[in-house]
Design a protein around this motif. Structure first.
Motif, short mmCIF file in Angstrom:
data_model
loop_
_atom_site.label_atom_id
_atom_site.label_comp_id
_atom_site.label_asym_id
_atom_site.label_seq_id
_atom_site.Cartn_x
_atom_site.Cartn_y
_atom_site.Cartn_z
N CYS A 1 0.85 -1.20 0.00
CA CYS A 1 0.00 0.00 0.00
C CYS A 1 0.88 1.25 0.00
CB CYS A 1 -0.89 0.00 1.25
SG CYS A 1 -1.86 1.53 1.39
N SER A 2 0.54 2.20 -0.86
CA SER A 2 1.34 3.45 -0.95
C SER A 2 1.08 4.35 0.26
CB SER A 2 0.99 4.20 -2.24
OG SER A 2 -0.39 4.54 -2.23
N GLU A 3 0.05 4.01 1.06
CA GLU A 3 -0.24 4.84 2.25
C GLU A 3 0.29 4.18 3.52
OE1 GLU A 3 -2.03 7.71 -0.04
OE2 GLU A 3 -1.64 7.80 2.13
N CYS A 4 -0.25 2.96 3.82
CA CYS A 4 0.14 2.35 5.11
C CYS A 4 1.34 1.41 4.97
CB CYS A 4 -1.07 1.62 5.71
SG CYS A 4 -1.52 0.12 4.81
N GLY A 5 1.74 1.12 3.75
CA GLY A 5 2.95 0.32 3.54
C GLY A 5 2.74 -1.18 3.69
N GLN A 6 1.51 -1.57 4.04
CA GLN A 6 1.24 -3.00 4.25
C GLN A 6 1.31 -3.76 2.92
OE1 GLN A 6 -2.20 -3.42 6.66
NE2 GLN A 6 -2.21 -5.65 6.62
N ASN A 7 1.94 -4.95 2.96
CA ASN A 7 1.98 -5.76 1.73
C ASN A 7 0.57 -6.32 1.45
OD1 ASN A 7 5.18 -6.13 2.42
ND2 ASN A 7 4.69 -6.22 0.25
N ALA A 8 0.19 -6.35 0.21
CA ALA A 8 -1.12 -6.89 -0.16
C ALA A 8 -0.99 -8.39 -0.39
CB ALA A 8 -1.63 -6.22 -1.43
N ILE A 9 -1.96 -9.15 0.12
CA ILE A 9 -1.94 -10.61 -0.09
C ILE A 9 -2.42 -10.90 -1.51
CG2 ILE A 9 -2.83 -12.82 0.75
CD1 ILE A 9 -1.31 -11.38 2.90
N GLY B 1 -5.78 2.90 0.72
CA GLY B 1 -4.77 3.61 -0.07
C GLY B 1 -4.51 2.90 -1.39
N LEU B 2 -3.90 3.61 -2.34
CA LEU B 2 -3.59 2.99 -3.64
C LEU B 2 -2.46 1.96 -3.47
CD1 LEU B 2 -3.54 6.15 -5.98
CD2 LEU B 2 -5.29 4.35 -5.92
N LEU B 3 -2.60 0.82 -4.10
CA LEU B 3 -1.51 -0.17 -4.08
C LEU B 3 -0.43 0.23 -5.08
CD1 LEU B 3 -3.43 -3.59 -3.84
CD2 LEU B 3 -2.43 -2.21 -2.00
N ARG B 4 0.80 -0.23 -4.81
CA ARG B 4 1.95 0.07 -5.69
C ARG B 4 2.89 -1.12 -5.65
NH1 ARG B 4 6.67 3.64 -3.21
NH2 ARG B 4 7.82 2.02 -4.30
N PRO B 5 3.80 -1.24 -6.63
CA PRO B 5 4.76 -2.34 -6.59
C PRO B 5 5.73 -2.18 -5.41
CG PRO B 5 5.22 -0.88 -8.44
CD PRO B 5 3.94 -0.41 -7.83
N ASP B 6 6.12 -3.31 -4.83
CA ASP B 6 7.04 -3.25 -3.67
C ASP B 6 8.48 -3.22 -4.18
OD1 ASP B 6 7.53 -5.33 -0.68
OD2 ASP B 6 8.18 -3.29 -1.22
N VAL B 7 8.78 -2.20 -4.97
CA VAL B 7 10.14 -2.01 -5.51
C VAL B 7 10.63 -0.62 -5.12
CG1 VAL B 7 9.75 -3.54 -7.48
CG2 VAL B 7 9.35 -1.08 -7.72
N VAL B 8 11.95 -0.43 -5.19
CA VAL B 8 12.53 0.87 -4.83
C VAL B 8 12.46 1.78 -6.05
CG1 VAL B 8 14.64 2.06 -4.14
CG2 VAL B 8 14.06 -0.16 -3.13
N TRP B 9 11.91 2.95 -5.92
CA TRP B 9 11.90 3.94 -6.99
C TRP B 9 13.05 4.92 -6.80
CZ3 TRP B 9 5.90 4.57 -6.43
CH2 TRP B 9 5.27 3.63 -7.26
N PHE B 10 13.39 5.61 -7.86
CA PHE B 10 14.46 6.60 -7.76
C PHE B 10 14.10 7.62 -6.69
CE2 PHE B 10 17.26 5.28 -10.99
CZ PHE B 10 16.47 4.66 -11.95
#
Ligand code: OAD
Length: 244
Positions: free
Chosen positions: A127-135, A152-161
């Motif tokens: 989650c881009s808000e709470c940081g929780q991984n989505a199952i 919150g909007l979900l996002r990939p669990d990768v490091v962005w610039f």
């Protein structure tokens, strides 16, 4: 490509080795690299339009869809002989730590055990808000999927610039780099910090530096051994020469 006898001898006696891998290791599995001219991802897109928090803020759907497309691709590919050779190296060297910039999970799929994912993993979503991984999440939803906990909007669990690396990953990688006899830099252009600094840290503590890459990089002048060519060919040859 001959494997230098001095390198064979060194690996036969090495108690501790570290490998830093980049997109070049997964290229022979069909995963695009980033900076290869014409075919690399950044040859078609601008990183700042897709791989930054600002890009996600500006156009979450574009960024979500681009990663969903890459995730779908990664789910169809298999480890190549280079990944398998590194897994074998991990079984042969008493302490072998594999640090990867790749987000495709192919090292673990090939059987590598001690893997530090510096840039996260595209197969995971948070989650881009709470940081929780989505199952789970709806993959092809018309809107960017939302977090079940906070909406919150979900996002990939990768490091962005511009983002911090996963807590602990960089510390563990730096500690491993400072405490090894051999440091491999494999399939990486060595341009992105802080990953690129690990080889210098290892070298400064007396490690032998081995670069395995298709083309020279800023690290090449510093390397004790330079094996230029395809990782999927060189790594199995190296493992065969050292451990038969
Ligand atoms: P790059 O695309 O920058 O570099 C890949 C390197 O692998 C290049 O030097 C190629 O010459 C080499 N290469 C390509 N095919 C190869 C093969 N079959 N065998 C051996 N070498 C090969 O990718 P990275 O160095 O991994 O970070 O990029 C580092 C980071 O920059 C990525 O993790 C990503 C990117 O932006 C983030 O997105 C945060």
């Amino acid at each position: 490509m001959e494997i230098p006898p001095a390198l064979i001898e060194l690996l036969r006696n090495a108690e501790r080795a570290v490998a830093l891998t980049g997109a070049g290791v997964s290229q022979e599995s069909g995963v695009p690299t980033f900076r290869d001219a014409q075919i690399g991802l950044w040859a078609q897109y601008r990183p700042e339009d897709l791989a930054t928090p600002e890009a996600f803020q500006r156009n979450p759907k574009l960024v979500w869809d681009w990663y969903a497309e890459r995730r779908a691709k990664v789910n169809t590919v298999e480890p190549n002989p280079g990944h398998h050779a590194l897994a074998e190296m991990g079984r042969r060297i008493p302490s072998f730590i594999l640090i990867t910039q790749n987000v495709d999970g192919l090292h673990q799929k090939a059987g590598s055990r001690e893997v530090i994912e510096l840039h996260g993993n595209i197969r995971r979503v948070k989650c881009s808000e709470c940081g929780q991984n989505a199952i789970r999440w709806q993959e092809n939803s018309p809107e960017v999927p939302r977090c079940f906990s906070c909406g919150g909007l979900l996002r990939p669990d990768v490091v962005w610039f511009g983002e911090m690396l996963p807590a602990g990953a960089l510390e563990a990688a730096a500690a491993a780099a400072r405490n090894c006899r051999v440091f491999f830099s494999i399939g990486t252009s060595g341009l992105v910090q802080p990953a690129a600094s690990l080889a210098y840290a290892a070298k400064s503590r007396g490690a032998a530096l081995v670069e395995i890459n298709l083309e020279p990089t800023p690290l090449t002048p510093l390397a004790d051994f330079c094996l230029h060519g395809r990782a999927g060919q060189i790594l199995p040859k190296l493992v065969g020469a050292v451990w038969g």
